[in-house]
Design a protein around this motif. Structure first.
Motif, mmCIF file in Angstrom:
data_model
loop_
_atom_site.group_PDB
_atom_site.id
_atom_site.type_symbol
_atom_site.label_atom_id
_atom_site.label_comp_id
_atom_site.label_asym_id
_atom_site.label_seq_id
_atom_site.Cartn_x
_atom_site.Cartn_y
_atom_site.Cartn_z
ATOM 1 N N VAL A 15 0.848 -1.192 0.000
ATOM 2 C CA VAL A 15 0.000 0.000 0.000
ATOM 3 C C VAL A 15 0.884 1.242 0.000
ATOM 4 C CG1 VAL A 15 -1.758 1.324 1.229
ATOM 5 C CG2 VAL A 15 -1.845 -1.180 1.245
ATOM 6 N N ALA A 16 0.698 2.096 -1.010
ATOM 7 C CA ALA A 16 1.503 3.315 -1.110
ATOM 8 C C ALA A 16 0.608 4.540 -1.212
ATOM 9 C CB ALA A 16 2.416 3.241 -2.333
ATOM 10 N N ASP A 17 0.733 5.437 -0.249
ATOM 11 C CA ASP A 17 -0.035 6.688 -0.233
ATOM 12 C C ASP A 17 0.732 7.681 0.631
ATOM 13 O OD1 ASP A 17 -2.060 8.756 0.477
ATOM 14 O OD2 ASP A 17 -3.417 7.402 -0.586
ATOM 15 N N ASP A 18 0.880 8.911 0.172
ATOM 16 C CA ASP A 18 1.681 9.876 0.923
ATOM 17 C C ASP A 18 0.948 10.420 2.140
ATOM 18 O OD1 ASP A 18 -0.020 11.170 -0.993
ATOM 19 O OD2 ASP A 18 0.999 13.049 -0.555
ATOM 20 N N ARG A 23 -3.221 5.985 4.305
ATOM 21 C CA ARG A 23 -2.466 4.738 4.144
ATOM 22 C C ARG A 23 -2.761 3.774 5.294
ATOM 23 N NH1 ARG A 23 2.037 6.888 4.148
ATOM 24 N NH2 ARG A 23 2.908 6.284 6.165
ATOM 25 N N THR A 24 -2.748 4.296 6.513
ATOM 26 C CA THR A 24 -3.019 3.452 7.688
ATOM 27 C C THR A 24 -4.430 2.891 7.644
ATOM 28 O OG1 THR A 24 -1.459 4.718 9.035
ATOM 29 C CG2 THR A 24 -3.113 3.414 10.204
ATOM 30 N N GLU A 41 4.559 -0.980 3.108
ATOM 31 C CA GLU A 41 3.914 0.324 2.998
ATOM 32 C C GLU A 41 4.924 1.304 2.428
ATOM 33 O OE1 GLU A 41 1.823 1.786 6.457
ATOM 34 O OE2 GLU A 41 1.823 -0.232 7.355
ATOM 35 N N ALA A 43 5.405 5.785 1.483
ATOM 36 C CA ALA A 43 4.856 7.130 1.585
ATOM 37 C C ALA A 43 5.064 7.949 0.316
ATOM 38 C CB ALA A 43 5.488 7.861 2.769
ATOM 39 N N ASP A 63 -1.416 5.224 -4.810
ATOM 40 C CA ASP A 63 -2.058 6.514 -5.005
ATOM 41 C C ASP A 63 -1.404 7.175 -6.221
ATOM 42 O OD1 ASP A 63 -3.470 8.861 -4.688
ATOM 43 O OD2 ASP A 63 -2.136 9.655 -3.146
#
Length: 230
Positions: A15-18, A23-24, A41, A43, A63
């Motif tokens: 899972v990649a999201d800044d 993300r959590t 994970e 960021a 993302d």
């Protein structure tokens, strides 16, 4: 939706999201499922590429808008580095057509807005991990129908002539969202024959998956926005 067959077994997921909170939330939600394991994970896009290379996930949930390297660039590198073994599902808060098209052109097999429901997210993860494409009818109509003809075609027109009549028919039905079983029924042929035609047309057009097949059908003019599916 294009793609209805779901993955069997545990889906190792990155899972990649800044946005840490987002993300959590995704990680915690996906961790509630017995058939999904979070293996990493990230960021930003650079970290996503690195973690994907280290963990070799079955699925990368990316993302689109991330710092240092956006999700589209990260998707392209992850797919290349894994030889296509890692499937990519894109997430964004933006419903911009250009982002959707670019994500699909990069090789992403699915695209969802972040306001999708939890059941929709789970379904998308399982479908894409199984190697199928997942595109909503809205995305198919808005993006591929409008943007393909506004850009330089990725495929030369003569490529359509390399397909047999039956292969072209199968490609059209893929673009209209039919599953292999539905294509077999429509054309009165066996599932095995459908798979043979798909393998051949994918090889001729150098396609990776059904998402790219949809784009190719529009680029070659075999399907146009607004075409009826009957």
């Amino acid at each position: 939706m294009i793609g209805v067959e779901e993955q069997s077994g545990v889906i190792r997921t990155l899972v990649a999201d800044d946005q840490a909170v987002v993300r959590t939330a995704f990680v915690n939600l996906l961790n509630t499922q017995e058939d999904i394991e979070i293996v990493g994970e990230a960021a930003d896009g650079v970290e996503a590429v690195r973690v994907a290379a280290e963990t070799r996930p079955d699925l990368a949930l990316l993302d689109i808008r991330m710092p240092h390297k956006n999700g589209i660039e990260a998707a392209r590198e992850i797919l290349s580095g894994s030889g296509g073994a890692t499937k990519v599902l894109m997430l964004t808060t933006f419903g911009l057509d250009e982002y959707v098209y670019d994500a699909l052109a990069a090789g992403a097999a699915g695209f969802l807005l972040k306001d999708a429901t939890f059941p929709e997210l789970l379904h998308a993860v399982r479908v894409v991990a199984a190697g199928n494409a997942l595109l909503s009818p809205e995305i198919t109509k808005r993006v591929i129908g409008e943007f393909v003809h506004a850009r330089a075609s990725r495929l030369p027109v003569h490529c359509a002539g390399e397909l047999t009549t039956r292969e072209a028919e199968v490609l059209i039905l893929i673009a209209r969202g039919l599953s292999n079983a539905e294509i077999a029924s429509r054309l009165t042929i066996t599932d095995h024959t459908v798979k043979t035609h798909i393998n051949r047309l994918f090889a001729k057009l150098e396609l990776r998956d059904r998402a790219q097949a949809v784009i190719a059908a529009y680029e070659l003019g075999l399907v146009r926005a607004g075409d009826r599916t009957e």
